[in-house]
Motif scaffolding. Structure first.
Motif, PDB file in Angstrom:
ATOM      1  N   ALA A   1       8.295  -5.647  -0.201  1.00  0.00           N
ATOM      2  CA  ALA A   1       9.726  -5.841  -0.086  1.00  0.00           C
ATOM      3  C   ALA A   1       9.822  -5.634   1.467  1.00  0.00           C
ATOM      4  O   ALA A   1       9.730  -4.589   1.887  1.00  0.00           O
TER       5      ALA A   1
ATOM      6  N   THR B   1       6.742 -15.542   4.175  1.00  0.00           N
ATOM      7  CA  THR B   1       8.323 -15.940   4.274  1.00  0.00           C
ATOM      8  C   THR B   1       8.564 -16.895   5.494  1.00  0.00           C
ATOM      9  O   THR B   1       9.135 -17.796   5.191  1.00  0.00           O
TER      10      THR B   1
ATOM     11  N   ALA C   1       3.415 -10.410   3.668  1.00  0.00           N
ATOM     12  CA  ALA C   1       4.817 -11.014   3.215  1.00  0.00           C
ATOM     13  C   ALA C   1       5.750 -11.475   4.360  1.00  0.00           C
ATOM     14  O   ALA C   1       6.361 -12.664   4.169  1.00  0.00           O
TER      15      ALA C   1
ATOM     16  N   SER D   1      -0.380  -4.047  -1.660  1.00  0.00           N
ATOM     17  CA  SER D   1       0.559  -4.483  -2.716  1.00  0.00           C
ATOM     18  C   SER D   1       0.898  -5.883  -2.404  1.00  0.00           C
ATOM     19  O   SER D   1       1.045  -6.373  -1.196  1.00  0.00           O
ATOM     20  N   GLN D   2       0.818  -6.880  -3.527  1.00  0.00           N
ATOM     21  CA  GLN D   2       1.022  -8.229  -3.226  1.00  0.00           C
ATOM     22  C   GLN D   2       2.865  -8.668  -3.316  1.00  0.00           C
ATOM     23  O   GLN D   2       3.087  -9.654  -3.070  1.00  0.00           O
ATOM     24  N   ASP D   3       3.312  -7.627  -3.307  1.00  0.00           N
ATOM     25  CA  ASP D   3       5.089  -7.968  -3.562  1.00  0.00           C
ATOM     26  C   ASP D   3       5.862  -6.980  -2.571  1.00  0.00           C
ATOM     27  O   ASP D   3       6.727  -6.116  -3.044  1.00  0.00           O
TER      28      ASP D   3
END
Length: 352
Positions: free
Chosen positions: A84, A333, A329, A80-82
């Motif tokens: 959370a 960030t 991710a 998954s590229q997003d």
């Protein structure tokens, strides 16, 4: 080309294996309601995925685990590229960047520490010293009537030297005077600001005191080139011993090999710098790493920037059985936040 069913099964196997560190069987997968396939169907697809090289069977009666090729397909096509981030991850990152820092070293070490803490792998940061070192002294040692050695010493204790040619129109007393002018005006200046400070503050003085301004300017340009020689970057590590927390590294030989590599800062530097040449985000899995000690590891890196200028790298070293989506991710960030911090420190130095 994998079918959609094979993709779903491979994704589930990787996710389950990352969580459990145990081989995954068809019966276990059939209990996942979202898959919706029978154990027999899953077993057949797993056999095909193994034949294609995406799965391995570590023991005769055990389930399957992803191969390095399986992890590569997962990273390239299925992760998954997003993802959370968890609430506690976000809170720790907020606290990290809420703390004001005034030095590149401090910011880099804090990010490496937090990255290690959040992932339970080893965080690494590569940052260039050029942004955090100042000129301590500059000496010009005559070798003959036409040449001299320039010695540049910075605040990190590094010494750079280079032979320069003294132009015909610059007598030795002008050479010595130019050296005094540089030390008087520029000692304590960040290395990256020396050339701009020369043009802002020193050129008028050179014009007033030098017999041949153009030839003196040529000599000054040679000297400035020495101050701009690339400097060895800093390598900052988080908790290297986090590797020992991973089941893969209960094997003492594997653990010692990786820990030994982490202690060799020059080799770590080369691996990080090499990764940085290949774009903003790079994932190297197992044998894709050129270093033998990392054949059972994944190294993920992303670049740090001030504006559009790449100035460093932040990365994670861990087992191939890595939580890829979450690590990527976190890296994005933290690299964005650290780049912003570097930009503020840089701006503060530039205006100082």
């Amino acid at each position: 080309m994998l079918t959609e069913r094979q993709k779903s099964i491979l994704r589930m196997i990787v996710d389950d294996y990352v969580r459990s560190a145990e081989p995954v069987g068809s019966r276990t997968l059939s209990k996942h309601v979202e898959l919706g396939y029978s154990a027999a169907t899953i077993r057949n697809e797993m056999a095909d995925l193994e034949a294609l090289g995406y799965l391995e069977q570590p023991h005769t009666s055990a389930g399957r685990i992803p191969s390095q090729a399986g992890y590569r397909y997962y990273v390239d096509h299925l992760v998954s590229q997003d993802v959370a981030l968890r609430a506690k991850d976000i809170e720790e990152i907020k606290q990290l960047f809420a703390t004001r820092v005034s030095a590149f070293e401090q910011a880099a070490q804090q990010v490496a520490h937090v990255l290690s803490s959040l992932t339970q792998y080893t965080g690494v940061v590569l940052g260039a010293k050029v942004y955090d070192t100042t000129l301590k002294s500059l000496q010009l040692v005559p070798l003959s009537g036409q040449s001299a050695v320039v010695l540049v010493i910075n605040s990190a204790g590094q010494v750079q030297n280079k032979t320069v040619t003294i132009p015909d129109g610059v007598p030795m007393h002008d050479v010595m005077q130019l050296t005094e002018m540089i030390n008087r005006a520029l000692c304590g200046t960040p290395m990256y600001r020396i050339r701009s400070r020369v043009y802002e503050e020193l050129m008028r003085e050179v014009a007033r005191h030098m017999e041949d301004y153009e030839e003196a300017s040529r000599l000054l340009d040679q000297i400035l080139q020495v101050t701009e020689e690339p400097q060895e970057p800093n390598v900052f590590l988080g908790q290297a011993t986090n590797m020992l927390l991973q089941p893969e590294f209960q094997n003492i030989h594997k653990a010692k090999s990786v820990l030994s590599w982490l202690e060799k800062r020059d080799e770590v530097l080369v691996s990080l710098a090499t990764n940085a040449l290949h774009g903003d985000l790079r994932v190297r899995i197992g044998a894709e790493n050129e270093v033998e000690s990392l054949q059972d590891c994944t190294l993920i890196t992303t670049s740090l920037h001030i504006g559009q200028i790449p100035i460093g790298v932040v990365g994670v070293v861990g087992p191939t059985r890595m939580e890829y989506g979450r690590v990527i991710a976190l890296l994005r960030t933290l690299s964005s936040g650290l780049s912003d911090v570097y930009g503020r420190i840089y701006s503060g130095h530039s205006s100082g």
